[in-house]
Design a protein around this motif. Sequence first.
Motif, mmCIF file in Angstrom:
data_model
loop_
_atom_site.group_PDB
_atom_site.id
_atom_site.type_symbol
_atom_site.label_atom_id
_atom_site.label_comp_id
_atom_site.label_asym_id
_atom_site.label_seq_id
_atom_site.Cartn_x
_atom_site.Cartn_y
_atom_site.Cartn_z
ATOM 1 N N ARG A 121 0.845 -1.195 0.000
ATOM 2 C CA ARG A 121 0.000 0.000 0.000
ATOM 3 C C ARG A 121 0.880 1.245 0.000
ATOM 4 O O ARG A 121 2.029 1.200 0.423
ATOM 5 N N GLY B 240 -11.013 -1.176 3.659
ATOM 6 C CA GLY B 240 -10.854 -0.238 2.550
ATOM 7 C C GLY B 240 -11.806 0.911 2.772
ATOM 8 O O GLY B 240 -12.897 0.720 3.315
ATOM 9 N N ALA B 286 -6.077 -3.991 -1.619
ATOM 10 C CA ALA B 286 -6.925 -2.795 -1.600
ATOM 11 C C ALA B 286 -7.961 -2.845 -0.481
ATOM 12 O O ALA B 286 -8.688 -1.892 -0.265
ATOM 13 N N GLY B 290 -12.515 -2.224 -0.785
ATOM 14 C CA GLY B 290 -11.830 -1.133 -1.468
ATOM 15 C C GLY B 290 -11.706 -1.413 -2.949
ATOM 16 O O GLY B 290 -11.829 -2.546 -3.400
ATOM 17 N N THR B 291 -11.471 -0.358 -3.712
ATOM 18 C CA THR B 291 -11.230 -0.552 -5.127
ATOM 19 C C THR B 291 -9.752 -0.285 -5.391
ATOM 20 O O THR B 291 -9.189 0.658 -4.860
ATOM 21 N N ALA B 292 -9.149 -1.137 -6.183
ATOM 22 C CA ALA B 292 -7.722 -0.988 -6.463
ATOM 23 C C ALA B 292 -7.468 0.329 -7.169
ATOM 24 O O ALA B 292 -8.244 0.738 -8.034
ATOM 25 N N LYS B 293 -6.409 1.001 -6.758
ATOM 26 C CA LYS B 293 -6.126 2.292 -7.374
ATOM 27 C C LYS B 293 -4.701 2.305 -7.892
ATOM 28 O O LYS B 293 -3.816 1.815 -7.249
#
Lengths: 327, 293
Positions: A121, B240, B286, B290-293
Motif C-alpha cells: 500500500r 478499505g 486494496a 476497497g477498489t484498487a487504485k
Amino acid sequence: MSTPSPTNLAPAPATYGVVGSNPGVILGIVAVGALLVAPFAVYPVFLMKVMCFALFASAFNLMLGYTGLLSFGHAMFFGGSAYICAHAVKVMGFTPEFGLLAGVTFAAVVGFIVGLLAIRRQGIYFAMVTLALAQMFFFFCLQVRFTGGEDGLQAVPRRAFFGIIDITKDMNLYYVVLAIYVSGFLVIYRAIHSPFGQVLKAIRENEPRAISLGYRVNQYKLVAFVLSAALAGLAGSAKVLVFQLASLTDVAWQMSGEAVLMTLVGGMGTIFGPVVGAAVIVTMQNYLAGLGEWVLVIQGVIFVAAVSLFRRGLVGELLAIARNYKK
Amino acid sequence: MFELLGIPPQALFGQLLLGLINGAFYAMLSLGLAVIFGLLNVINFTHGAQYMMGAFGAWMLLNYAGIPFWGALVLSPIIVAIIGMVIERTLLKRLYHLDHLYGLLLTFGLALILEGLFRRQYGSSGLPYNNPLPGGTNLGFMFLPNYRAFVVVASLVVCIATWYVIERTKLGSYLRAATERPDLVQAFGIDVPRMITLTYGFGVGLAALAGVLAAPAYQVSPTMGSNLIIVVFAVVVIGGMGSIMGAILTGFGLGIVEGLTKVFYPEASSTVIFVIMAIVLMVKPAGLFGTAK
C-alpha cells in the motif's frame, strides 16, 4: 511559504556535488571533530542519548525523506532489537559487539517481513499498516516472557567491547557509541548519494514515472525499508549499551511518533535534519522532564507548529534561506 | 443446556456480545474516518482523542452541570463537533493542497495535545461513569444487560441512518459528488468549503457519540482513544475506505471475530485484528471493500 515540490512532501534537497566541493562534507567533518571533544564539556550520557536518537531519526528519514513513505512503526525495529540485544548480552552472555549484531540482524529480518506487507500500500495506508503491525509487535512483547513484561530487561551488563575496550567507563563507551553512530550515518549518506538513492528520490517524486522507466519500484522500496529498519535496530541496540535497559517504552507507538517528530522538526529529506531534530527534542525532554504530562502537550504543539509554519524543518528552512541568498 | 467445544454458552454469548459492542465502536469510528477521508483527504489521527473527548464530555456534563446520560448523548457530540469544526477552519484547512501525510501529522500532533491535557487534568487511571440502564433480561441461554443491548441497537441505528443519508438522499449525493469532483460541485453553486467543515464536524461528532456510549460500558480515561484508534486504523485497512456499508460491516464483523478469539484463544485476542490485516494485505491489498487504485 515557497512553492511545494511536486509531491508536496519534502523539499528537494540541493544536489550534492563531488565530495571535495561539498559544504555538507566539511560540515560533517567539523561536527565529528566537535563530537570528539564534546564529552569533556557536556555530560557524555546525554550526548550518547542524542546520538542514538539521531541515528534512529536518520534511519527513519531514509524512508520518509528520501522514499516518501511515512512509517509509523519504526519503534518496532528500535525497541525490538533493543530487547534482542539486551537478551543476548544479559541472558546468553554475548559480548556487546555480538549483541549489536544480533539486534541489527533481528531488525533487518523483521523489516523484511513488515516491508513485504507494507509496501503493498502507498501513502496514508502505508502509515496505517506500519502503525498497526508495530502495535501487534507491542502486544507480542507485552505477553511473551523473555521481555520481562512491565519491568523490561534491566541491568544489562557492559562487557568489554571486542574483549579489550572497557565500556563500564562512560568516557570509553562514548567513543564506541560515536563510532557506531558515525558508521551508521555514513551508511545512510552513502546510500542516499548513490544511484540507488537517486532511484529512491525518483520514486518519491513520481512513482508511476519511475515504474515506466523500468525500475522495479517495489524492490527498491523493500531494500530501503530493510536498510532503514536495520539502522533503527542499530540505534536501539546501542541505546541498550548506554542505558543498560530495554523496556516497553522502546516499542510503544509513542516512540515511532518521536522519530517522526525529530525528523519533521529537523527537516525531512535533509541529511542533517534528523540529527538537529533529535538534538532539539532530546534536549527539550531533558529540561522538561519534571513537567510530566506537559511534555506530551508540548510535543503535540511542536508537531502542529512544524506542520503549519515550517514544513521544511529547521535545516530545510536554513538551506532555503542559503539558496535564496546565493541568488 | 448445550455446550460448544467445551465452552459454556454463557461465556460464549457473553463474549460475542462484548465483541458486538466493540464492533459497534469500530464501525462508528471507521465510518467517521471514511467520511472525513473521502471529502477532506485527511486521515484524522485525532479521531481517537475526539472519541475520548466525547466520553469526558459526558462525564463533565454529569459531574459539573448535573446533566444525565441522555442529555449528554446529544450535547457532548455537538460540543466536540463544534471544537472539531474550529480546528478544521483554523488548522486543517491550510493543508488541503499538500500531501495527505501533512494532515496525518497535524492531527497526530493534535491528538498528543488533547491526550496530554486530559492526562494532566484527570490522571491516567479511569473515572467511573454510572450505568444509566441498570438491570437486564434473562434470555434463557444468556443474561443480556440492558445497557449493552442499547449500545448495539443505538450504534446500528446511527450507522444505518448515516448510510441512508449518504447513499440515498439528495444531501448525500452532493457529498458523494464533492468527494469525486469538488471543483465541479463548487461550480454548480454549492458551498464546498462549508460542506467540508460540516462533514468534518459530522465525522468528529460520530466519534464523540461513540465515546459517550462507551463511557458507561468502559471507564472514562484519557488513553482510551489512542489505544482504540490504532485498531480502527487496522479495521480501515482491512475494509478499505471506499464504501460506507463496507466500513460498517467490517467494523461489526471484526468486533465479533475479536470476541470469539477471546473465548477460544484469549492470548491472541489483542492481536487477531492485526493478523487479519496482514492476511488481507497479502490476498487483497486494496481491502475487502476497497477498489484498487
